[in-house]
Design a protein around this motif. Sequence first.
Motif, short mmCIF file in Angstrom:
data_model
loop_
_atom_site.label_atom_id
_atom_site.label_comp_id
_atom_site.label_asym_id
_atom_site.label_seq_id
_atom_site.Cartn_x
_atom_site.Cartn_y
_atom_site.Cartn_z
N UNK A 104 -5.21 15.34 -10.40
CA UNK A 104 -4.60 14.29 -9.61
C UNK A 104 -3.13 14.61 -9.42
N UNK A 105 -2.73 14.67 -8.16
CA UNK A 105 -1.31 14.87 -7.88
C UNK A 105 -0.74 13.50 -7.56
N UNK A 106 0.42 13.20 -8.17
CA UNK A 106 1.00 11.89 -7.96
C UNK A 106 2.37 11.99 -7.32
N UNK A 107 2.74 10.92 -6.61
CA UNK A 107 4.13 10.77 -6.23
C UNK A 107 4.70 9.70 -7.15
N UNK A 108 5.72 10.06 -7.82
CA UNK A 108 6.14 9.26 -8.97
C UNK A 108 6.57 7.84 -8.67
N UNK A 109 7.66 7.68 -7.94
CA UNK A 109 8.23 6.34 -7.83
C UNK A 109 7.55 5.52 -6.74
N UNK A 110 7.50 6.17 -5.60
CA UNK A 110 6.92 5.44 -4.46
C UNK A 110 5.59 6.07 -4.10
N UNK A 111 4.77 5.30 -3.43
CA UNK A 111 3.59 5.90 -2.84
C UNK A 111 3.77 5.85 -1.33
N UNK A 112 3.42 6.94 -0.70
CA UNK A 112 3.69 7.07 0.73
C UNK A 112 2.40 7.16 1.51
N UNK A 113 2.47 6.68 2.74
CA UNK A 113 1.36 6.87 3.67
C UNK A 113 1.65 8.09 4.51
N UNK A 114 1.89 7.92 5.80
CA UNK A 114 2.22 9.05 6.66
C UNK A 114 3.71 9.34 6.56
N UNK A 115 4.05 10.63 6.36
CA UNK A 115 5.45 11.03 6.31
C UNK A 115 5.63 12.30 7.15
N UNK A 116 6.79 12.38 7.79
CA UNK A 116 7.11 13.63 8.48
C UNK A 116 7.52 14.66 7.43
N UNK A 117 7.55 15.92 7.85
CA UNK A 117 8.01 16.98 6.93
C UNK A 117 9.42 16.65 6.43
N UNK A 118 10.25 16.20 7.35
CA UNK A 118 11.62 15.80 7.00
C UNK A 118 11.61 14.77 5.87
N UNK A 119 10.79 13.75 6.02
CA UNK A 119 10.79 12.69 5.01
C UNK A 119 10.15 13.15 3.70
N UNK A 120 9.16 14.04 3.84
CA UNK A 120 8.54 14.56 2.61
C UNK A 120 9.59 15.21 1.73
N UNK A 121 10.50 15.97 2.35
CA UNK A 121 11.54 16.64 1.58
C UNK A 121 12.59 15.64 1.10
N UNK A 122 12.98 14.74 2.01
CA UNK A 122 14.04 13.79 1.67
C UNK A 122 13.58 12.87 0.54
N UNK A 123 12.34 12.43 0.61
CA UNK A 123 11.85 11.51 -0.42
C UNK A 123 11.13 12.23 -1.55
N UNK A 124 11.02 13.53 -1.40
CA UNK A 124 10.44 14.37 -2.45
C UNK A 124 9.02 13.98 -2.80
N UNK A 125 8.17 14.05 -1.79
CA UNK A 125 6.77 13.74 -2.06
C UNK A 125 6.02 14.99 -2.49
N UNK A 126 5.43 14.93 -3.67
CA UNK A 126 4.65 16.07 -4.16
C UNK A 126 3.42 16.29 -3.28
N UNK A 127 2.75 15.17 -2.98
CA UNK A 127 1.50 15.27 -2.22
C UNK A 127 1.79 15.85 -0.84
N UNK A 128 2.87 15.35 -0.21
CA UNK A 128 3.26 15.86 1.09
C UNK A 128 3.55 17.35 1.04
N UNK A 129 4.21 17.78 -0.01
CA UNK A 129 4.57 19.20 -0.12
C UNK A 129 3.32 20.07 -0.26
N UNK A 130 2.37 19.57 -1.03
CA UNK A 130 1.10 20.31 -1.15
C UNK A 130 0.42 20.40 0.21
N UNK A 131 0.47 19.27 0.95
CA UNK A 131 -0.13 19.27 2.28
C UNK A 131 0.56 20.31 3.18
#
Lengths: 697, 378
Positions: free
Chosen positions: A325-352
């Motif tokens: 299970x890969x988690x995003x720690x503080x927040x949970x996100x729905x759809x994010x742009x690549x920009x936001x994935x980096x800015x908000x540091x989404x692990x799941x987005x980065x894997x995607x």
Amino acid sequence: MTTRRMTVIRVAALMLTAGAVFSGLVGRLYFLQVIHADETRANSERARVYTKELPPVRGDILDRNGRVLAQNEWKYTVMADKERMDDPASVIAKAGEVLGLTQEDIDRHVESTIGVRGRVLAHGVSEKMKSKLEAMQLPGIFFDQTDTRFYPEGPLAGQMLGYTGRDNRGLEGLELSLNEWLEGAAKEIIAEKDPRRKLLASEDYTKFNTQGPDAILTIDGYIQYIVERELEKVLAETEANQVNAVVMDAETGDVLALANAPRMDPNHYEDYPQLVRKNRLIANMFEPGSVIKPFTVLAALSEGRVTPDTVFFCENGRFYFKGRTIRDDIHSFGNLTVHDILVRSSNIGTVKIAQSLTTDSSDWRGQAEILYKYLRAFGFKNYEKSTYDLPGEQGGVLRKPSDWQPASIGAVPYGQEMSTNTLILTTAYNALANRGVFRPARIVMGFQGKDGVFLEREPETPYRVADAGVAEQVIRMMVDVTEDPEGTGDKVRIPGFHIAGKTGTAQKYDPETGTYGRGMRIASFCGFFPAEKPRVTISVVVDQPRHGKYGGALAGPVWKAIAEEIVAYWGMAPTVHDDPLLAEQAKELAQAEAERNEKEESAFGIKRVLPAPAFAFDANAAVMPDLTGLPLRDAYIQLRRLGLGVEVEGSGKVVSQEPIAGAAIAAASREASIQCEPVLIDPTLQEPAPWVAQAAN
Amino acid sequence: MKIRSHSLINGTLLALTLALVLLGVVMVLSSSQFLLTKGTDNNVYQYMGRQLMRFSIGLACLFFFAGLDYNRWEKWARPMMILNIVLLVLVLFIGREIKGSRRWIMGFQPSDMTKLAVIFYLSSVWAERREQLGSFFKGVLFPALFVSIPLALILKQPDHGTVFFIGVVCFAIWFAAGGRLTHLLPVAAVFIAAVVIGIYTKPVLWERINAFMHPELYMDSKGYQIVQAKIGFAHGGVWGVGLGEGVQQLGFTPESHTDMIFSIMGEELGFMNCAAVVIAYMLMVLLGYWVALRCENPFGSLVAVGCSTAIGFQAALNIAVVTGSIPTTGISLPFISYGGSALIINMIMVGLLISVARETFDAPPIAPESRRGGRRRA
């Protein structure tokens, strides 16, 4: 025979005897002085003229401004020659009193029959104590000199410098890695000595000393001090295991500071546990975590697989991926742009994003190969050293794609299943800062021979590892990490500058349980500024803090504090003139100025200067002050108070200025320039250190 | 060759003495420099100054003894012996102790006076009763026992070198006086045996022998100065390194201004000058013996033998030690070494030789009170 006749005969016999004896003596003299003279002389050269191998004087270690970080100090061995003492007991007792020997020791020295002609009473005696003993004119007490290492700045850069053993050979750190350079070559001298074991007065012993060259580091002692101060602060606040940081000159790859906390004073290295003596920044590797994400994004952008606006679904914070299970720690996100994935540091987005590296998102091996290629290009190592100057480096782990597990693509893109050290990380960020041009880190600027010849260690040739445009895109995203209200690094702001950075909060692998330990984290912040044309790249790593958790909140403020000091130290003019923070800060500073505490002393006895106090142009003070002779920072602050942009050349004390003193400052020209030269600690060095001039070219 | 005029002999003796003494003064200056650096007194001339002062006293004594009729000392010989014995006893109690021996009393070594006293005493005994020399007990044993009193006292100081030296001078006088070889040879054998036993039983002396045989093993102590002296000679070579330029005197050679001064000369002045010095001594001794040979007054003849032997043997002994030819004896070099009473006594001996020579070569001895008359004659 008459008596008279007998007398004549006998006296004649005496005459003959005397004649024979004196003739014999003349013959003897002829033998000694003429026939046998050469042989005796040759033998006597050995008795009186002796060859002594003079150990070379170890070279100093200096920072880039000529500040001495390691030097030599003469120490003396006190010896007693009892045959030259009428009353050994009283002489040794007197000497022992000065040397602080115990009565037991004194008795032992007096009674012992070993080493009658040269018994060692004490090692490592200071110059001061030696003169005291000499003044007492004790017969039969003599001295032997040796040089020992002395670190005038105490713990400054302690672990990096390392230390030497009693034989003055390097045991750790730069002292070890540069040992052959610093040591120099031994020289044999032929000297005459008198029987009191002193060299004959006609010869000056010290002039024969050979000296190893001085090592000039790229380190700036003042920045190193700032970094260490800030690290100690955060160490105390968070009770972390250890904290470390690297400051790198973005334009050259020169390491300006490389610091560990807790610190270690190499003058007393024995007092520190083995763990603290080590340069853990180099010797320990850690899983970097989210600070790797910019490189994953860069890979995807470079491959043309995504744009900053490509949207990925972030699985609302939980992503079941190949049994994990890969988690995003503080927040949970729905759809994010690549920009936001980096800015908000989404692990799941980065894997995607990593999965999008190949057209077939299930081709994990292909994705691994591409990601591996980019990470390698940015200098991430797999059990390799990044520098030979700092011994004991563990270069990190980055397995070959063929060794990856299918699930690895769900870990490596955000910095798990790999490890690195802060120096490698900083160098990688510096390549980003340089718009994709990789500059190997340099720690040793060169060697300065005692003959004045400076041998520069040429920086390795920089080379391009990523497309400049792509790097620019990533940097823009990284700027939003600090400036976007949603960004993880929103605490890291300096008025007047864009900062490109990335937070990291890695779970720490616990070797005891074999899992990622609960609550064991490594918080980090890496970045550079000004983002448009970076001048400095900084990484801060906080290892296992007891209080606080996230990289942005822990490492960010340290990063910011260091960066602010560098802004003031270098006199960096703001690059973002419309920054609303600037106006805000000007207001605040005007208030705070009255209460400003300027008493805090820096390590070098120069008053610490807080960031440039005001940017408002003071129309009344329209005359340029005389700044000559002022320390750079005092001059800088004066100019800033006048609202002038300052261009600084060199460091140390001001030697010239533009406009000249007394010149009216036109409201239109808001630029002043000052030229500085380093203040050398050694007053005998009249000329500026040549490497400063050469390095400036 | 017949020397008619006493003035040639006396002039030569005087010139040689003055040359050696003045050379000594210069060498003392040269070799005492390093010694001075040890102390706080930086007057580089202090040793030379003292030596010059003694030289003037010595010169006065020389002329005094040269001017007096030596025959008057004959009756003073016994009182001098007794006075000397008293002084030697005194020195054992109130003498200054230097390096473990008590030899000095108010800057004066009574053992130096012993040389003169013994020469006078034995000369007077054997000149008066030359015929008794045939009888061992009457002619030899009694004077020998008397002489052995001061010698025993000197041995007590201890100063073995001087006892040995005076012993040899006694033999020379006895030999010249016509002592029978049947007496001389056994006594000499006993003397040598005593010396050997003495050396063997005194570890200090035994070590000197060992150091002489194997100087390299004794580099730290006794062998050191001899090895250094030899190095000094070698360093000097044929012409020397020049006055004051020697390295050996910089503390390499212990006692560089006293017993070892000849090695400093060896280094600084070279073989040519050293040989000249040795020849000067030889010339003095041969002249002294020539005076003894020509002198028809038995007392004068024996005094001349005693004085010549004393000067010559002392010089030979010192030079032999310094050149490493024999073991260390602790005898200084006459006229040249820095030293108090020895210089004065040696100059007195030259004065005596001159006095004997005056009488021998047709010049009536002049008493001090008749000096004025003598001058008027000239």
